[in-house]
Design an enzyme around this catalytic site. Structure first.
Site: not given
Ligand code: PLP
Length: 398
Positions: A224, A258-259, A261, A328
């Site tokens: 997180g 639990e990284p 990002r 689209c």
């Protein structure tokens, strides 16, 4: 070797990852533990390209998988089952069966019903499954509502007040061995306080359980940690780790994190080519690029901000534009009213910080084949996933 050469060789859109940035981000987290017992379980959901997962494995990471597919990717990339944590809010019977048979480090249990199902499968297989309980501490991560997971109103885990009874139940079951408590309150969190409070909550839980004779082995503090997409302030990763260690030290328990990002996000750029520029009197100026929500979902999903820069800047003053994709859908826009240096059709743009939740969330809407991924390492680059062909995309169909 530059981004232009890569784009010329593999075409656009394409993702380019810098292995050294991933190495550096891993080392920063790892070293901040200063020897305190820990395991960094890379969250494959951020980017599960085999080359990226293998790199993290080589650096000494363990793995956090959010589906059976990710569990299998982790094992194929060299992780031992006892290095893999399996989390998922709705594990299917087949997923539970396989996770139990592999003997993972921990299956993170999400509900009383799932506790029961894991126990049944373990007993049927004549084994004992290591489990952790995912607790929901009702803490506001103050992130985007779509990526907050630790509030009562979210679907994840069990309320922390219910946890002691469920741990007692796990300890009673023949097929289960409770080894940990898990908390993950959201993603792209940019202040330390909610993360510290979540850690303190699971430490307090572990103390209470120990007093009852239930001794855990690890506390899984989830992932997180946010990154700075726009140059704004974020939590220093070393401060984050130190806060977790401070909260946990007295318990002596191993810390798992639990990284995703923070390890891979800043290491990736998406290269895209300008395919049209248009402006009518009294209306916005649109820069249409060849990548869209198919290659990077985050802006359409949560209005996420990504820096966008011409790879070779032209002279002239920046002006406000919408940078939009070719899909689209009106949500298919990377940036609205963004100041961008002058660009022309054919120019190459770099969309920054796409190493996490970029290629991993890509899809093939409008029959757009998946784009290639490139790894840059020690001054060399190589294609780690080539561009999908239309034939490959259609090959599953009648
Ligand atoms: C259970 C779990 N662990 C880890 C992560 C990784 O989060 P992040 O990439 O924000 O570090 C996530 C992502 O939301 C998750 O759901």
């Amino acid at each position: 070797m530059g981004l232009q050469d890569i784009a010329a060789a593999v075409g656009t859109p394409c993702y380019v990852y810098d292995a050294d940035l991933i190495r550096g981000a891993y080392a920063t987290l790892d070293e901040a533990f200063e020897g305190y017992p820990h395991a960094i379980h890379y969250a494959l959901k951020a980017n599960s390209a085999l080359a990226v997962v293998r790199l993290l494995h080589a650096l000494g990471a363990h793995a956090d998988a959010n589906s059976l597919g990710e569990v299998d990717v982790a094992t194929r990339c060299g992780f031992r089952p006892d290095q893999i944590i399996f989390t998922g809010v709705g594990k299917s019977a087949a997923e539970i069966d396989r996770a139990v048979s592999l003997g993972l480090l921990a299956i993170n249990v999400e509900s009383p019903g799932e506790l029961d199902r894991i126990d049944q499968r373990a007993v049927a297989q004549g084994t004992v499954a290591r489990v952790a309980l995912r607790v929901n501490p009702d803490i506001d991560a103050r992130s985007h509502p779509h990526i907050s997971t630790g509030l009562k109103s979210n679907k994840f885990g069990v309320p922390i007040d219910e946890a002691p009874a469920l741990f007692r139940e796990m300890a009673r079951r023949k097929g289960l061995r409770p080894v940990g408590a898990h908390v993950h309150i959201g993603s792209q969190i940019t202040t330390l306080d909610p993360l510290t409070r979540a850690a303190e909550a699971v430490v307090a839980l572990a103390h209470a359980l120990r007093a009852e004779g239930i001794a855990l082995q690890h506390l899984d503090m989830g992932g997180g940690l946010g990154i700075s997409y726009d140059g704004g302030p974020v939590v220093n990763p070393a401060d984050y780790v130190r806060a977790l260690v401070t909260a946990t030290r007295a318990s002596g328990l191993q810390i798992a994190i639990e990284p995703g990002r923070v390890l891979v996000g800043p290491a990736g750029v998406l290269l895209t080519t300008v395919v049209d520029v248009k402006q009518f009197p009294g209306a916005k100026r649109f820069v249409v690029v060849d990548a869209g929500m198919t290659e990077l979902m985050r802006p359409a999903l949560y209005n996420a901000f990504h820096r966008i820069e011409p790879v070779v800047p032209r002279a002239g003053e920046p002006g406000p534009v919408d940078v939009v994709g070719p899909i689209c859908e009106s949500t298919d826009a990377y940036a609205r009213d963004r100041l961008l240096a002058p660009v022309e059709v054919g120019d190459l743009l770099a969309v920054r910080d796409v190493g996490a939740y970029g290629a991993g969330m890509a899809h093939t809407y409008l029959r757009r084949p998946l784009s290639p991924e490139v790894m840059v390492e020690r001054g060399e680059w190589r294609v780690i996933r080539r561009r999908q062909t239309l034939d490959e995309l259609l090959s599953l169909e009648e």
